[in-house]
Design an enzyme around this catalytic site. Structure first.
Site, PDB file in Angstrom:
ATOM      1  CE  LYS A  83      -3.981  -2.073   2.257  1.00  0.00           C
ATOM      2  NZ  LYS A  83      -4.504  -2.415   3.585  1.00  0.00           N
ATOM      3  NE  ARG A 127       6.164   7.681   0.083  1.00  0.00           N
ATOM      4  CZ  ARG A 127       6.264   8.322   1.247  1.00  0.00           C
ATOM      5  NH1 ARG A 127       5.711   9.504   1.400  1.00  0.00           N
ATOM      6  NH2 ARG A 127       6.931   7.818   2.251  1.00  0.00           N
ATOM      7  N   GLY A 180      14.161  -3.482  -1.670  1.00  0.00           N
ATOM      8  CA  GLY A 180      14.393  -2.090  -2.042  1.00  0.00           C
ATOM      9  C   GLY A 180      14.440  -1.168  -0.838  1.00  0.00           C
ATOM     10  CG  HIS A 217      15.851  11.475  -0.844  1.00  0.00           C
ATOM     11  ND1 HIS A 217      17.231  11.516  -0.797  1.00  0.00           N
ATOM     12  CD2 HIS A 217      15.532  10.383  -1.601  1.00  0.00           C
ATOM     13  CE1 HIS A 217      17.731  10.509  -1.483  1.00  0.00           C
ATOM     14  NE2 HIS A 217      16.723   9.797  -1.984  1.00  0.00           N
ATOM     15  CE  LYS A 232      16.066   8.413   1.926  1.00  0.00           C
ATOM     16  NZ  LYS A 232      15.594   7.032   1.833  1.00  0.00           N
TER      17      LYS A 232
END
Ligand SMILES: NC(=O)c1ccc[n+]([C@@H]2O[C@H](COP(=O)([O-])OP(=O)(O)OC[C@H]3O[C@@H](n4cnc5c(N)ncnc54)[C@H](O)[C@@H]3O)[C@@H](O)[C@H]2O)c1
Length: 256
Positions: free
Chosen positions: A10, A12, A74, A140, A144
Site C-alpha cells: 500500500k 508509495r 528495495g 529527497h 523520507k
C-alpha cells in the site's frame, strides 16, 4: 510466468510495483501484503519484493529466507552491520568464497533501482582517486524517514574504498568550530549532507574538488517510475543469481 509478491503493497513504491507487475505479460501479481495482512499468500510466490521500512524489513527478510522464497529488497537502511546480518540470514554472500547454502534462496538488496543512479555511483567511484576532496549531497522528499539515504551511504563507501586504494588520506578540511551537523554525517570518512524538501523525489550530487577544478556528478529521479525498469530487471534476474546475499544491480547490468 513469474509469480510476484509485494511487501509494503500500500506504500508509495509498493503500489507502483504492483501496478507495474500487473502490466507485464510474463509476471503475475500473486500477493500484496501490507501492515496487518497475513504473509501466507507470499508462500506461493517465486519472488517477493520488499518496499517497507528499515524497522520492518529484517523480519520480512528472515521470513522469506525461512519460506525459501527469492527476495528483492528495495527498503533502505542497509549499512555495513545490517548487510552482515542480512548475509548471515541469507546463508552467506553470493559472491564470497565458500559456497552459500545451496538450498537457500537468493536475496538481492538494491540500494537504488535507478539505472542512472547506479551509473552515478560508478562514475563517482572512478573519479574519486583523481581529486583531493569528495563530498556527497543527497536531496529527497520530506516523507523520507531515514538519513542519509542508502544510495548516499553506498556512494560514500565506494568513494572511500577508491580513495584508500589510491593511497589518498582524508579530504582537506580546516574546520575547527561548527554547529552540530553543519558538516553533515561522516560515512567511511566522506561527508554526506541530507536535504529534505517537499516537492523533491530523489536526487544526489557527488562533489569532487582538486587543483583549480571541481567535478559535479548529479543524478535526479524525477518520478518513482524511474525505479521500475530496475525492479523488473531484479524480479526477472534473481532466479539466475547464486543463493545467498547479492548487493546492487551492477551484476544484472553487466557492470561487474
Ligand atoms: N531502493 C530504491 O531504489 C528505493 C527507491 C525508493 C524508495 N526506497 C525505500 O523503500 C522504502 C519504502 O518507501 P516508500 O516511499 O514506498 O514508503 P511508504 O511509507 O510509502 O510505504 C511503506 C509501506 O510499507 C508498509 N509496511 C510497513 N511495515 C510493514 C510490514 N512489516 N509488512 C508489510 N508492509 C509493511 C507500510 O504500511 C507502507 O504501506 C523506504 O525504505 C525507501 O527509502 C528505495
Amino acid at each position: 510466468m513469474i509469480k510476484v509478491g509485494v511487501l509494503g503493497a500500500k506504500g508509495r513504491m509498493g503500489s507502483l510495483v504492483g501496478q507495474t507487475v500487473r502490466s507485464q505479460a510474463d509476471l503475475e501479481l500473486t500477493a500484496e501484503v501490507d501492515v496487518g495482512d497475513s504473509r501466507e499468500p507470499l508462500a506461493g510466490c517465486d519472488v517477493i519484493v520488499d518496499f517497507t521500512s528499515p524497522a520492518a524489513v529484517m523480519e520480512n527478510l528472515a521470513w522469506c529466507v525461512q519460506a525459501g522464497r527469492n527476495m528483492v529488497v528495495g527498503t533502505s537502511g542497509f549499512d555495513g552491520p545490517r548487510l552482515a546480518e542480512a548475509a548471515k540470514l541469507a546463508g552467506g554472500t553470493a559472491g564470497a568464497t565458500g559456497e552459500p547454502h545451496p538450498s537457500r534462496p537468493s536475496v538481492l538488496v538494491v540500494p537504488n533501482f535507478s539505472v542512472g543512479a547506479v551509473l552515478m555511483m560508478r562514475f563517482a567511484e572512478q573519479a574519486a582517486r583523481f581529486f583531493d576532496s569528495a563530498e556527497v549531497v543527497e536531496l529527497h522528499h520530506a516523507g523520507k524517514v531515514d538519513a542519509p539515504s542508502g544510495t548516499a551511504a553506498r556512494t560514500a563507501a565506494m568513494i572511500s574504498d577508491a580513495r584508500a586504494r589510491a593511497g589518498l588520506g582524508a579530504s582537506p578540511d580546516a574546520t575547527t568550530t561548527q554547529l552540530d551537523g553543519a558538516r553533515g554525517a561522516v560515512v567511511d570518512g566522506v561527508h554526506v549532507h541530507s536535504v529534505r524538501l517537499a516537492g523533491l523525489v530523489a536526487h544526489q550530487e557527488v562533489l569532487l574538488g582538486g587543483h583549480g577544478e571541481t567535478l559535479t556528478i548529479r543524478h535526479d529521479s524525477l518520478d518513482r517510475a524511474s525505479f521500475m525498469p530496475g525492479v523488473l530487471m531484479a524480479v526477472r534476474g534473481i532466479a539466475a543469481l547464486r543463493p545467498g546475499l547479492t548487493v546492487g544491480l551492477e551484476g544484472l547490468l553487466g557492470l561487474v
